[in-house]
Enzyme design. Structure first.
Site, PDB file in Angstrom:
ATOM      1  N   CYS A  92      36.515 -64.600 -21.088  1.00 47.69           N
ATOM      2  CA  CYS A  92      35.477 -63.737 -21.660  1.00 47.69           C
ATOM      3  C   CYS A  92      35.179 -64.104 -23.116  1.00 47.69           C
ATOM      4  CB  CYS A  92      35.918 -62.278 -21.559  1.00 47.69           C
ATOM      5  SG  CYS A  92      34.535 -61.122 -21.617  1.00 47.69           S
TER       6      CYS A  92
ATOM      7  N   ASP B   9      41.651 -52.382 -19.899  1.00 50.79           N
ATOM      8  CA  ASP B   9      41.772 -53.030 -21.202  1.00 50.79           C
ATOM      9  C   ASP B   9      42.608 -52.177 -22.155  1.00 50.79           C
ATOM     10  OD1 ASP B   9      41.338 -54.833 -23.250  1.00 50.79           O
ATOM     11  OD2 ASP B   9      39.164 -54.888 -22.985  1.00 50.79           O
TER      12      ASP B   9
END
Length: 201
Positions: free
Chosen positions: A6, A124
């Site tokens: 990412c 996350d």
């Protein structure tokens, strides 16, 4: 084990993903607070260098309908949404949605868990993009379903095997853990190591 790299910011980073045959490439859009934020045009340039088999993910925070439409027009395969997700926006989205959860908003998981419009979840740390891990036991007992379960937050080549062994996610998601320590950008050698270790489990 699915692998998502990412926060791409440069077209040359696409080669690192291509050679490792990763599954997902993420780009941060419409979020100037992030040092990894790119424009739609920059994202298109990066996507043009990625192999077609790599799924392209737009990473956004509380997007508007107009932003979603720009993302879809650009050719992204998925949209990953952090923060609040308005139902009116969700109903307009035409591509699969990954809902990101920070440890501070885990109490909202159940409402998305039951939502057929959500294709998967990204778990996350409290500060996404900070490179900090979180207590993995907090998500160990979350009820699994057919939706994709991606683990993010502080992963790097040195701890990805432990994370996979602990939680058995469908995939792992890394950004800062494969970056240079002193400048913006992905380190190809770190990506090679991360992928190698993730696939050894």
């Amino acid at each position: 084990m699915k692998i998502k790299i990412c926060g791409l910011t440069d077209k040359k980073e696409a080669e690192y993903l291509n050679r490792n045959q990763v599954d997902f490439a993420g780009m941060v859009l419409f979020f100037p607070k992030s040092k990894r934020n790119v424009t739609i045009e920059e994202a298109k340039d990066i996507m043009s260098a990625l192999q077609p088999r790599i799924q392209k993910v737009a990473v956004v925070v509380e997007p508007t309908i107009e932003q979603v439409q720009e993302i879809e027009k650009a050719g992204f395969d998925y949209i990953q949404i952090h923060g609040k997700l308005q139902q009116a926006v969700l109903k307009q989205i035409q591509i699969p949605v990954l809902k990101a959860f920070n440890i501070k908003d885990m109490n909202e998981y159940e409402s998305y868990h039951k939502n057929p419009l959500i294709a998967g979840y990204v778990f996350d740390a409290q500060e996404p993009g900070s490179g900090k891990t979180f207590d993995w036991s907090l998500v160990k007992d979350i009820p699994r379903d057919e939706k994709m379960f991606l683990l993010a937050g502080g992963l790097h080549p040195g701890n990805v095997q432990e994370a996979i062994t602990c939680l058995h996610p469908d995939g792992v998601d890394v950004s800062s853990g494969v970056e240079y320590p002193d400048k913006l950008g992905k380190d190809g050698e770190k990506i090679d190591l991360f992928v190698k270790h993730a696939r050894m489990v």
